[in-house]
Scaffold this motif. Sequence first.
Motif, PDB file in Angstrom:
ATOM      1  N   LYS A  25     -22.582  28.195 -43.203  1.00 50.66           N
ATOM      2  CA  LYS A  25     -22.847  29.615 -43.481  1.00 50.66           C
ATOM      3  C   LYS A  25     -23.165  29.848 -44.965  1.00 50.66           C
ATOM      4  O   LYS A  25     -23.958  30.718 -45.291  1.00 50.66           O
ATOM      5  N   ASP A  26     -22.541  29.070 -45.832  1.00 51.17           N
ATOM      6  CA  ASP A  26     -22.629  29.347 -47.273  1.00 51.17           C
ATOM      7  C   ASP A  26     -23.476  28.371 -48.067  1.00 51.17           C
ATOM      8  O   ASP A  26     -23.605  28.517 -49.284  1.00 51.17           O
ATOM      9  N   ARG A  43     -32.241  23.872 -32.451  1.00 48.55           N
ATOM     10  CA  ARG A  43     -30.913  24.441 -32.617  1.00 48.55           C
ATOM     11  C   ARG A  43     -30.060  24.292 -31.357  1.00 48.55           C
ATOM     12  O   ARG A  43     -28.842  24.277 -31.423  1.00 48.55           O
ATOM     13  N   ARG A  50     -22.729  28.828 -33.956  1.00 46.07           N
ATOM     14  CA  ARG A  50     -23.284  30.181 -33.904  1.00 46.07           C
ATOM     15  C   ARG A  50     -24.560  30.223 -34.764  1.00 46.07           C
ATOM     16  O   ARG A  50     -24.687  29.442 -35.707  1.00 46.07           O
ATOM     17  N   PRO A  51     -25.484  31.161 -34.461  1.00 48.41           N
ATOM     18  CA  PRO A  51     -26.745  31.203 -35.213  1.00 48.41           C
ATOM     19  C   PRO A  51     -26.534  31.279 -36.715  1.00 48.41           C
ATOM     20  O   PRO A  51     -27.243  30.633 -37.490  1.00 48.41           O
ATOM     21  N   GLU A  52     -25.518  32.055 -37.161  1.00 48.09           N
ATOM     22  CA  GLU A  52     -25.322  32.194 -38.622  1.00 48.09           C
ATOM     23  C   GLU A  52     -24.879  30.887 -39.274  1.00 48.09           C
ATOM     24  O   GLU A  52     -25.015  30.697 -40.477  1.00 48.09           O
ATOM     25  N   GLU A  53     -24.337  29.971 -38.448  1.00 50.12           N
ATOM     26  CA  GLU A  53     -23.936  28.679 -39.011  1.00 50.12           C
ATOM     27  C   GLU A  53     -25.141  27.736 -39.127  1.00 50.12           C
ATOM     28  O   GLU A  53     -25.094  26.742 -39.841  1.00 50.12           O
ATOM     29  N   ASN A  55     -28.412  28.964 -39.751  1.00 47.80           N
ATOM     30  CA  ASN A  55     -29.536  29.587 -40.462  1.00 47.80           C
ATOM     31  C   ASN A  55     -30.038  28.781 -41.640  1.00 47.80           C
ATOM     32  O   ASN A  55     -31.220  28.781 -41.948  1.00 47.80           O
ATOM     33  N   ARG A  56     -29.127  28.109 -42.315  1.00 50.30           N
ATOM     34  CA  ARG A  56     -29.510  27.415 -43.556  1.00 50.30           C
ATOM     35  C   ARG A  56     -29.564  25.900 -43.358  1.00 50.30           C
ATOM     36  O   ARG A  56     -29.442  25.144 -44.312  1.00 50.30           O
TER      37      ARG A  56
END
Length: 327
Positions: A25-26, A43, A50-53, A55-56
């Motif tokens: 996430k970060d 993915r 989860r998608p937010e995990e 994204n990067r």
Amino acid sequence: MKNKKIIIAGGSGFIGEEMIRYFGKDNDICILTRQVDNGINNRNHYQSLRPEELNRVSWVQWDGITTSEWVKELDGADLLINLSGKSVNCRYTEKNKQEILSSRINPVNTLGKAIALCKRPPACWINASSATIYRHATDHAQDEYNGEFHDGFSVDVCRQWEKALYDQPTPHTRKIALRMAITLGSGGVLIPYFNLLKFGLGGHQGSGKQMYSWVHVEDTCRMIEWLYVHPELEGTFNCSSPFPVTNKIFMQTLRKLTGYRFGLPAYEWMLKAGAVLIGTETELVLKSRWVVPTRIKETGFNFRHPFLEEALEDLVRNIPRKQYHLF
Ligand SMILES: NC(=O)c1ccc[n+]([C@@H]2O[C@H](COP(=O)([O-])OP(=O)(O)OC[C@H]3O[C@@H](n4cnc5c(N)ncnc54)[C@H](OP(=O)(O)O)[C@@H]3O)[C@@H](O)[C@H]2O)c1
């Protein structure tokens, strides 16, 4: 740890997925994989994330043997984690033994060469190793100071793996070998244990007295972060909970938390026969792995999940019941 660029070679497997969950996430994560063309850039490969995990996260093709375009990703990255290696859950035939070894040594040599090509090499390289480097121990715990190795295929692999790491000349990149104990997360080794439970075979294995060194994967990730943010730390660290248990206690605790009152034990002769049938080695369950994390504790690191029952409870809580119950 925030806004770092982390390269994870061999990050498409079980521990890599858990690292994406922890750091994803970060931070920007680049997974080096041999399988971009087989959908590992997809993915959907990571069912539990989860998608937010994700994204990067990016996926870049490499072969673990040659330096090519992927080296650009390493140049300017902050942290390199290398998890590459053929699974040891197979029969130790000559061919498999050769692959187990070369799939670990080649990526280390290749990453060493790649670092030498970088204008801005990563500050830190954390390479997987295994707590199985220590001997079958029934008398006392093994740590980074008093640990003994003895002979044997898996011990030799780990020694060569670590030697390959330390042989790389990387004057601007500090190197750490992480001797990981059996890593407990929402996949990995728990899946075969769940299968045993489902079929009534969730008793102890062998005598049940062999020691079982383990670590909750969240602590593996926390330890990596700790090692990265403390630039004075380098060299070899055991990555295992400070409180290993016996195989019998491990199986009892797992049964309790998954709601099984009993499970049949598997004696050594049964395991020897069964291992041939299912294509694995009895060493994986019968070796007494008694390992403690002395060095990391000396640095002030605290484990979030030091005790087995709480650690397993934390994991089982998030695993769908159908994974460990037939009905
Ligand atoms: N899980 C544990 O309890 C545990 C304990 C101690 C040590 N370890 C070590 O930690 C590392 C990661 O464990 P894991 O459980 O995440 O393993 P895993 O799920 O089997 O993942 C290992 C990754 O290594 C890559 N790989 C396999 N063969 C390779 C080769 N010939 N060349 C380059 N890459 C190769 C694969 O990536 P691609 O197919 O995408 O290239 C695979 O995703 C392993 O080296 C393992 O020995 C694990």
